[in-house]
Design a protein around this motif. Sequence first.
Motif, PDB file in Angstrom:
ATOM      1  N   VAL A 138      39.064  32.088  41.624  1.00 26.73           N
ATOM      2  CA  VAL A 138      38.745  31.272  42.802  1.00 26.73           C
ATOM      3  C   VAL A 138      39.898  30.381  43.225  1.00 26.73           C
ATOM      4  CG1 VAL A 138      36.271  31.319  42.340  1.00 26.73           C
ATOM      5  CG2 VAL A 138      37.666  29.460  41.401  1.00 26.73           C
ATOM      6  N   ARG A 139      40.965  30.330  42.442  1.00 25.00           N
ATOM      7  CA  ARG A 139      42.154  29.561  42.815  1.00 25.00           C
ATOM      8  C   ARG A 139      43.138  30.400  43.624  1.00 25.00           C
ATOM      9  NH1 ARG A 139      43.489  24.776  40.158  1.00 25.00           N
ATOM     10  NH2 ARG A 139      41.841  23.971  38.790  1.00 25.00           N
ATOM     11  N   VAL A 140      42.879  31.714  43.695  1.00 22.10           N
ATOM     12  CA  VAL A 140      43.749  32.629  44.434  1.00 22.10           C
ATOM     13  C   VAL A 140      43.156  32.838  45.822  1.00 22.10           C
ATOM     14  CG1 VAL A 140      44.705  34.960  44.519  1.00 22.10           C
ATOM     15  CG2 VAL A 140      44.554  33.747  42.331  1.00 22.10           C
ATOM     16  N   SER A 141      43.933  32.624  46.843  1.00 24.22           N
ATOM     17  CA  SER A 141      43.434  32.744  48.217  1.00 24.22           C
ATOM     18  C   SER A 141      43.513  34.167  48.755  1.00 24.22           C
ATOM     19  CB  SER A 141      44.213  31.805  49.145  1.00 24.22           C
ATOM     20  OG  SER A 141      44.046  30.460  48.746  1.00 24.22           O
ATOM     21  N   ALA A 142      44.586  34.893  48.438  1.00 27.69           N
ATOM     22  CA  ALA A 142      44.759  36.257  48.946  1.00 27.69           C
ATOM     23  C   ALA A 142      43.672  37.167  48.379  1.00 27.69           C
ATOM     24  CB  ALA A 142      46.144  36.781  48.566  1.00 27.69           C
ATOM     25  N   HIS A 143      43.110  37.993  49.228  1.00 26.55           N
ATOM     26  CA  HIS A 143      41.954  38.786  48.829  1.00 26.55           C
ATOM     27  C   HIS A 143      42.270  39.818  47.750  1.00 26.55           C
ATOM     28  CE1 HIS A 143      39.754  37.857  52.885  1.00 26.55           C
ATOM     29  NE2 HIS A 143      39.922  36.799  52.128  1.00 26.55           N
ATOM     30  N   ALA A 144      43.384  40.540  47.881  1.00 26.52           N
ATOM     31  CA  ALA A 144      43.684  41.620  46.938  1.00 26.52           C
ATOM     32  C   ALA A 144      43.847  41.109  45.504  1.00 26.52           C
ATOM     33  CB  ALA A 144      44.919  42.397  47.389  1.00 26.52           C
ATOM     34  N   PRO A 145      44.714  40.115  45.240  1.00 28.66           N
ATOM     35  CA  PRO A 145      44.819  39.626  43.857  1.00 28.66           C
ATOM     36  C   PRO A 145      43.543  38.960  43.363  1.00 28.66           C
ATOM     37  CG  PRO A 145      46.174  38.296  45.342  1.00 28.66           C
ATOM     38  CD  PRO A 145      45.723  39.496  46.119  1.00 28.66           C
ATOM     39  N   MET A 146      42.807  38.308  44.266  1.00 27.51           N
ATOM     40  CA  MET A 146      41.549  37.684  43.865  1.00 27.51           C
ATOM     41  C   MET A 146      40.584  38.728  43.316  1.00 27.51           C
ATOM     42  SD  MET A 146      38.768  35.594  46.187  1.00 27.51           S
ATOM     43  CE  MET A 146      38.427  37.066  47.176  1.00 27.51           C
ATOM     44  N   PHE A 147      40.421  39.847  44.040  1.00 26.03           N
ATOM     45  CA  PHE A 147      39.498  40.884  43.575  1.00 26.03           C
ATOM     46  C   PHE A 147      40.025  41.597  42.337  1.00 26.03           C
ATOM     47  CE2 PHE A 147      37.418  40.625  47.803  1.00 26.03           C
ATOM     48  CZ  PHE A 147      36.105  40.560  47.369  1.00 26.03           C
ATOM     49  N   ALA A 148      41.338  41.685  42.183  1.00 26.72           N
ATOM     50  CA  ALA A 148      41.904  42.278  40.964  1.00 26.72           C
ATOM     51  C   ALA A 148      41.542  41.436  39.741  1.00 26.72           C
ATOM     52  CB  ALA A 148      43.418  42.410  41.094  1.00 26.72           C
ATOM     53  N   ILE A 149      41.614  40.122  39.882  1.00 27.44           N
ATOM     54  CA  ILE A 149      41.265  39.227  38.775  1.00 27.44           C
ATOM     55  C   ILE A 149      39.766  39.276  38.505  1.00 27.44           C
ATOM     56  CG2 ILE A 149      41.258  36.837  37.986  1.00 27.44           C
ATOM     57  CD1 ILE A 149      43.762  36.442  39.791  1.00 27.44           C
ATOM     58  N   ILE A 150      38.962  39.308  39.579  1.00 25.81           N
ATOM     59  CA  ILE A 150      37.507  39.424  39.410  1.00 25.81           C
ATOM     60  C   ILE A 150      37.161  40.715  38.670  1.00 25.81           C
ATOM     61  CG2 ILE A 150      35.325  39.790  40.652  1.00 25.81           C
ATOM     62  CD1 ILE A 150      36.374  37.867  42.800  1.00 25.81           C
ATOM     63  N   PHE A 151      37.847  41.813  39.026  1.00 26.43           N
ATOM     64  CA  PHE A 151      37.622  43.088  38.336  1.00 26.43           C
ATOM     65  C   PHE A 151      37.891  42.959  36.839  1.00 26.43           C
ATOM     66  CE2 PHE A 151      39.620  46.774  36.384  1.00 26.43           C
ATOM     67  CZ  PHE A 151      38.614  47.725  36.497  1.00 26.43           C
ATOM     68  N   LEU A 152      39.014  42.388  36.469  1.00 25.94           N
ATOM     69  CA  LEU A 152      39.363  42.277  35.057  1.00 25.94           C
ATOM     70  C   LEU A 152      38.371  41.398  34.304  1.00 25.94           C
ATOM     71  CD1 LEU A 152      41.320  43.017  32.838  1.00 25.94           C
ATOM     72  CD2 LEU A 152      42.779  41.095  33.531  1.00 25.94           C
ATOM     73  N   ALA A 153      37.956  40.285  34.930  1.00 26.05           N
ATOM     74  CA  ALA A 153      36.968  39.405  34.289  1.00 26.05           C
ATOM     75  C   ALA A 153      35.644  40.134  34.082  1.00 26.05           C
ATOM     76  CB  ALA A 153      36.759  38.154  35.143  1.00 26.05           C
ATOM     77  N   GLN A 154      35.197  40.876  35.096  1.00 28.10           N
ATOM     78  CA  GLN A 154      33.937  41.600  34.971  1.00 28.10           C
ATOM     79  C   GLN A 154      34.037  42.726  33.944  1.00 28.10           C
ATOM     80  OE1 GLN A 154      32.939  42.722  39.037  1.00 28.10           O
ATOM     81  NE2 GLN A 154      31.553  40.984  39.190  1.00 28.10           N
ATOM     82  N   PHE A 155      35.173  43.410  33.887  1.00 27.01           N
ATOM     83  CA  PHE A 155      35.369  44.450  32.873  1.00 27.01           C
ATOM     84  C   PHE A 155      35.171  43.873  31.474  1.00 27.01           C
ATOM     85  CE2 PHE A 155      38.063  46.516  29.744  1.00 27.01           C
ATOM     86  CZ  PHE A 155      37.740  47.858  29.898  1.00 27.01           C
ATOM     87  N   LEU A 156      35.771  42.723  31.199  1.00 28.68           N
ATOM     88  CA  LEU A 156      35.657  42.109  29.879  1.00 28.68           C
ATOM     89  C   LEU A 156      34.234  41.646  29.592  1.00 28.68           C
ATOM     90  CD1 LEU A 156      38.978  40.061  30.033  1.00 28.68           C
ATOM     91  CD2 LEU A 156      38.492  41.966  28.469  1.00 28.68           C
ATOM     92  N   ILE A 157      33.539  41.196  30.612  1.00 34.44           N
ATOM     93  CA  ILE A 157      32.157  40.752  30.426  1.00 34.44           C
ATOM     94  C   ILE A 157      31.228  41.941  30.172  1.00 34.44           C
ATOM     95  CG2 ILE A 157      30.178  39.744  31.646  1.00 34.44           C
ATOM     96  CD1 ILE A 157      32.297  37.856  32.994  1.00 34.44           C
ATOM     97  N   PHE A 158      31.431  43.036  30.924  1.00 33.61           N
ATOM     98  CA  PHE A 158      30.549  44.191  30.784  1.00 33.61           C
ATOM     99  C   PHE A 158      30.788  44.969  29.490  1.00 33.61           C
ATOM    100  CE2 PHE A 158      29.718  43.822  35.416  1.00 33.61           C
ATOM    101  CZ  PHE A 158      28.336  43.910  35.370  1.00 33.61           C
ATOM    102  N   LEU A 159      31.844  44.650  28.737  1.00 31.36           N
ATOM    103  CA  LEU A 159      32.011  45.263  27.420  1.00 31.36           C
ATOM    104  C   LEU A 159      30.805  45.025  26.520  1.00 31.36           C
ATOM    105  CD1 LEU A 159      35.690  44.335  26.389  1.00 31.36           C
ATOM    106  CD2 LEU A 159      34.844  46.615  26.946  1.00 31.36           C
ATOM    107  N   ASN A 160      30.073  43.925  26.774  1.00 36.46           N
ATOM    108  CA  ASN A 160      29.033  43.517  25.826  1.00 36.46           C
ATOM    109  C   ASN A 160      27.666  44.137  26.067  1.00 36.46           C
ATOM    110  OD1 ASN A 160      27.272  41.805  27.542  1.00 36.46           O
ATOM    111  ND2 ASN A 160      29.105  40.577  27.783  1.00 36.46           N
ATOM    112  N   SER A 161      27.470  44.855  27.162  1.00 38.20           N
ATOM    113  CA  SER A 161      26.126  45.327  27.514  1.00 38.20           C
ATOM    114  C   SER A 161      25.496  46.159  26.405  1.00 38.20           C
ATOM    115  CB  SER A 161      26.181  46.147  28.807  1.00 38.20           C
ATOM    116  OG  SER A 161      26.615  45.358  29.890  1.00 38.20           O
ATOM    117  N   GLY A 162      26.207  47.167  25.923  1.00 37.62           N
ATOM    118  CA  GLY A 162      25.679  48.009  24.860  1.00 37.62           C
ATOM    119  C   GLY A 162      25.620  47.307  23.521  1.00 37.62           C
TER     120      GLY A 162
END
Length: 414
Positions: free
Chosen positions: A313-337
């Motif tokens: 949320v500190r990144v204003s440009a859309h492309a890097p913002m969504f890249a960081i969101i992707f990486l954060a969600q990837f690490l979070i979704f590791l735990n589902s199983g």
Amino acid sequence: MSPPVAVASPSAAPNSTYALFILSLINLVNYLDRYIVTVALPHIQRDFQLDNTQAGLLGSFFMVVFMLASPISGFLGDRVPRRFLVAGGVLLWSLATGASGLASTFAALMVARACVGIGEAGYGAVAPSIISDLFPREQRTRVLSIFYIAIPVGAAAGYGLGGWLSNAYSWHVAFYVGGVPGIILAVMAFFMPEPQRGAMDGPEAQKKLPFLVGLKGLGRNPAFWWTTSGYTLMTFSIGGLAFWLPSFLVNERAMTLDRAGFLSGAVTALAGLTGTIAGGWLGDRMDQRMPGGGLRLSGVGLLLAAPLMVLAVRVSAHAPMFAIIFLAQFLIFLNSGPINAAIVNGVPPAFRAFAMGLNVLFIHMLGDALSPTVIGKLADVSSLAVAIQVNAIPVLLGGLALLMAGKAFRHVNA
């Protein structure tokens, strides 16, 4: 409480793939219906003239009803044919989703969402216990990961479908369309196989367990409570973020609603698919190396995700913002199983549905039943960007709790 250990490693039950397919599709529709409301929220706020705190109550009220109904469904799931609970729950929440589109007042919409919560509770508490009785222990993290892949895919579908239909037609139409698939799947669920409880855990595991005996054992199970604590902290943060992310993108990143819904959904789907699959595969490997290895993997994933949530949320440009969101969600979704496999593997088979229901109660009562309203209140006194950054703290604490859960699980199963 040490779970029963099978003498031999059985094969998957007949028709297990069909049941997993149906349950996974239902889980997808479950989250599609749940997330339509989040992307339609700006339209709902406009029509009913709601501030952020009031809008957050829409998500919190749904979760309160869902969490209170879950232990009851779990109790029934250990005693009656589970496919009937699944089918009835899906039918109820699908009809209630369609009825949400008919709401002409905010109170009527709240009642419809409450009925969605009751229906989802009838399904959510018992589905993992059915899967655990269809597949052997050494495959459970992987097959539960397949089941939980439906979460990001369903959320993405809810974001995309809800955003498009709300913009092109109205938020009412989005709810009408969202209710249709579940009615079909409810009929299909009636014909799923009903496995014997404990069928994959040996003859001793198939014995009935008095409720009070099981409850006493669960109270003395530190691995269950540490896992539930970590899961609760993560659910608080992720539930609040999922509820407010489209609004953040519209209000503070100047996106149109349909673009915000599409991009949020696409990133969530891709991160969820890859993260959940990776977590299932790595979780099984880690569990083979040491008891509780999958929980340790989950804890590390959350510890790494927390600072990324702040950075996004500190990144204003859309492309890097969504890249960081992707990486954060990837690490979070590791735990589902790994997390859900640890819960079903760490309690007796005759008590699994109730344990899952109790887990659902805690993760929502102290998690995403509160966070939409809490984040909305923080946003009202500051901004959504500040609220989302503060919201990373529970993820960090959840990672520490899951590391403790892995240690406790290893000790219990030693």
